[in-house]
Motif scaffolding. Structure first.
Motif, PDB file in Angstrom:
ATOM      1  N   TYR A   1       1.666   0.849  13.250  1.00 52.85           N
ATOM      2  CA  TYR A   1       0.668   2.115  13.167  1.00 52.85           C
ATOM      3  C   TYR A   1      -0.270   0.301  13.304  1.00 52.85           C
ATOM      4  CZ  TYR A   1      -2.191   5.973  13.264  1.00 52.85           C
ATOM      5  OH  TYR A   1      -2.668   6.862  13.690  1.00 52.85           O
ATOM      6  N   LEU A   2      -1.946   0.462  13.620  1.00 59.16           N
ATOM      7  CA  LEU A   2      -2.686  -0.210  13.681  1.00 59.16           C
ATOM      8  C   LEU A   2      -4.003   0.634  13.325  1.00 59.16           C
ATOM      9  CD1 LEU A   2      -3.635  -3.815  15.594  1.00 59.16           C
ATOM     10  CD2 LEU A   2      -5.089  -2.152  14.732  1.00 59.16           C
ATOM     11  N   ALA A   3      -4.335   0.539  11.950  1.00 57.39           N
ATOM     12  CA  ALA A   3      -5.443   1.958  11.884  1.00 57.39           C
ATOM     13  C   ALA A   3      -6.056   0.841  11.379  1.00 57.39           C
ATOM     14  CB  ALA A   3      -4.820   2.310  10.434  1.00 57.39           C
ATOM     15  N   THR A   4      -7.297   1.749  11.842  1.00 56.02           N
ATOM     16  CA  THR A   4      -8.565   0.711  11.530  1.00 56.02           C
ATOM     17  C   THR A   4      -9.354   1.712  10.653  1.00 56.02           C
ATOM     18  OG1 THR A   4      -9.229   2.205  13.473  1.00 56.02           O
ATOM     19  CG2 THR A   4      -8.743   0.054  14.367  1.00 56.02           C
ATOM     20  N   GLY A   5      -9.018   2.438   9.840  1.00 53.23           N
ATOM     21  CA  GLY A   5     -10.421   3.601   9.163  1.00 53.23           C
ATOM     22  C   GLY A   5     -10.542   2.976   7.939  1.00 53.23           C
TER      23      GLY A   5
ATOM     24  N   GLN B   1     -14.304  11.282   0.473  1.00 48.57           N
ATOM     25  CA  GLN B   1     -13.033  11.298   0.249  1.00 48.57           C
ATOM     26  C   GLN B   1     -12.292  12.034   1.700  1.00 48.57           C
ATOM     27  OE1 GLN B   1     -13.454  14.274  -2.600  1.00 48.57           O
ATOM     28  NE2 GLN B   1     -10.987  14.826  -3.054  1.00 48.57           N
ATOM     29  N   GLU B   2     -12.801  12.911   2.050  1.00 50.39           N
ATOM     30  CA  GLU B   2     -12.635  12.897   2.827  1.00 50.39           C
ATOM     31  C   GLU B   2     -11.540  12.179   4.199  1.00 50.39           C
ATOM     32  OE1 GLU B   2     -13.497  15.478   6.701  1.00 50.39           O
ATOM     33  OE2 GLU B   2     -14.472  15.190   6.288  1.00 50.39           O
ATOM     34  N   MET B   3     -12.056  11.016   4.470  1.00 50.02           N
ATOM     35  CA  MET B   3     -11.295  10.315   5.108  1.00 50.02           C
ATOM     36  C   MET B   3     -10.270   9.559   4.691  1.00 50.02           C
ATOM     37  SD  MET B   3     -11.467   8.753   7.791  1.00 50.02           S
ATOM     38  CE  MET B   3     -11.236   7.551   8.571  1.00 50.02           C
ATOM     39  N   GLN B   4     -10.334   9.227   3.269  1.00 47.46           N
ATOM     40  CA  GLN B   4      -9.330   8.859   2.599  1.00 47.46           C
ATOM     41  C   GLN B   4      -7.945  10.488   2.310  1.00 47.46           C
ATOM     42  OE1 GLN B   4      -8.397   6.439   0.249  1.00 47.46           O
ATOM     43  NE2 GLN B   4      -6.258   6.789   1.089  1.00 47.46           N
ATOM     44  N   GLN B   5      -8.555  10.945   2.625  1.00 51.25           N
ATOM     45  CA  GLN B   5      -7.237  12.816   2.632  1.00 51.25           C
ATOM     46  C   GLN B   5      -6.952  12.678   3.466  1.00 51.25           C
ATOM     47  OE1 GLN B   5      -9.526  15.925   1.792  1.00 51.25           O
ATOM     48  NE2 GLN B   5      -9.489  15.409  -0.223  1.00 51.25           N
ATOM     49  N   ARG B   6      -8.021  12.095   5.490  1.00 51.74           N
ATOM     50  CA  ARG B   6      -6.548  12.362   6.554  1.00 51.74           C
ATOM     51  C   ARG B   6      -6.140  10.860   6.756  1.00 51.74           C
ATOM     52  NH1 ARG B   6     -10.853  11.705  10.931  1.00 51.74           N
ATOM     53  NH2 ARG B   6      -9.216  11.539  12.120  1.00 51.74           N
ATOM     54  N   ILE B   7      -6.370   9.749   5.985  1.00 50.35           N
ATOM     55  CA  ILE B   7      -5.917   8.179   6.004  1.00 50.35           C
ATOM     56  C   ILE B   7      -4.370   8.634   5.287  1.00 50.35           C
ATOM     57  CG2 ILE B   7      -5.346   6.099   5.462  1.00 50.35           C
ATOM     58  CD1 ILE B   7      -8.411   5.990   5.990  1.00 50.35           C
ATOM     59  N   ASP B   8      -4.334   9.531   3.882  1.00 54.61           N
ATOM     60  CA  ASP B   8      -3.069   9.461   3.126  1.00 54.61           C
ATOM     61  C   ASP B   8      -2.556  10.192   4.018  1.00 54.61           C
ATOM     62  OD1 ASP B   8      -4.217   8.282   1.271  1.00 54.61           O
ATOM     63  OD2 ASP B   8      -4.753   9.743  -0.048  1.00 54.61           O
ATOM     64  N   ARG B   9      -2.602  11.496   4.891  1.00 61.48           N
ATOM     65  CA  ARG B   9      -2.063  12.199   5.784  1.00 61.48           C
ATOM     66  C   ARG B   9      -1.224  11.623   6.901  1.00 61.48           C
ATOM     67  NH1 ARG B   9      -6.118  15.303   7.619  1.00 61.48           N
ATOM     68  NH2 ARG B   9      -5.194  14.499   9.434  1.00 61.48           N
TER      69      ARG B   9
END
Length: 190
Positions: A38-42, A47-55
């Motif tokens: 999984y090549l993640a670019t985020g 806080q919302e983006m961190q929650q999405r990444i964690d999810r």
């Protein structure tokens, strides 16, 4: 080396693109084996983006398949030397990658810079494709609505559209995901 494949998946925000891409990657791994990457670019910019990444990380670690996650917000092509033929790579997502590439440097914003950013993204994805067994590329569809705003918004839309066109041209399959349902836009050899 066998012919590698590229699958391009687009759709609106929260349309189910990433889930669809993960499902396809897992199906490929189930049929052919291979390492799921999984090549993640985020980048966790709030806080919302961190929650999405964690999810997303939690979803992948909770499944039956083991994912290798690589966080690479810019210059994804630099990873191609570490890719092998059996790898199944999921790039999520091009819209974030474009944003990161545009704002990660202090270069002068001129046509030369925009062309180099576009070319870097396309070349990076295609270099990964040449090395991997398969690459699945996710991107947001932001061009279905009128682009209202500043010159930057129009520029972003133009660059993203050019990147999408090139990737779809190179793709074996192109899917548009609407409310979790994939619509086949292109399919070669099936």
């Amino acid at each position: 080396m066998a012919q590698s494949s590229l699958i391009f998946i687009t759709g609106g925000v929260r349309s189910g693109k990433s889930k669809m891409a993960e499902k396809l990657a897992i199906e490929m791994a189930g049929k052919n084996g291979g390492r799921l990457t999984y090549l993640a670019t985020g980048v966790p910019s709030d806080q919302e983006m961190q929650q999405r990444i964690d999810r997303h990380k939690g979803d992948r670690s909770a499944g039956d398949y083991c994912w290798q996650t690589i966080e690479q917000p810019v210059q994804i092509g630099t990873l191609s030397d570490s890719v092998v033929e059996s790898d199944i790579i999921l790039v999520d997502c091009v819209t974030t990658l474009l944003n990161n590439e545009l704002f990660s440097t202090q270069r002068r914003w001129d046509e030369s810079f925009f062309t180099s950013v576009k070319d870097s993204i396309i070349t990076g994805i295609l270099s990964l494709k040449r090395r991997a067994g398969a690459i699945i590329v996710v991107s947001n569809e932001v061009l279905n609505e009128p682009l209202i705003g500043t010159d930057l918004v129009f520029l972003y839309g133009r660059l993203l559209g050019q990147i999408h066109q090139t990737l779809v041209n190179e793709a074996d399959r192109a899917l548009l995901v609407e409310t979790g349902i994939p619509i086949v836009m292109k399919e070669v050899g099936r």
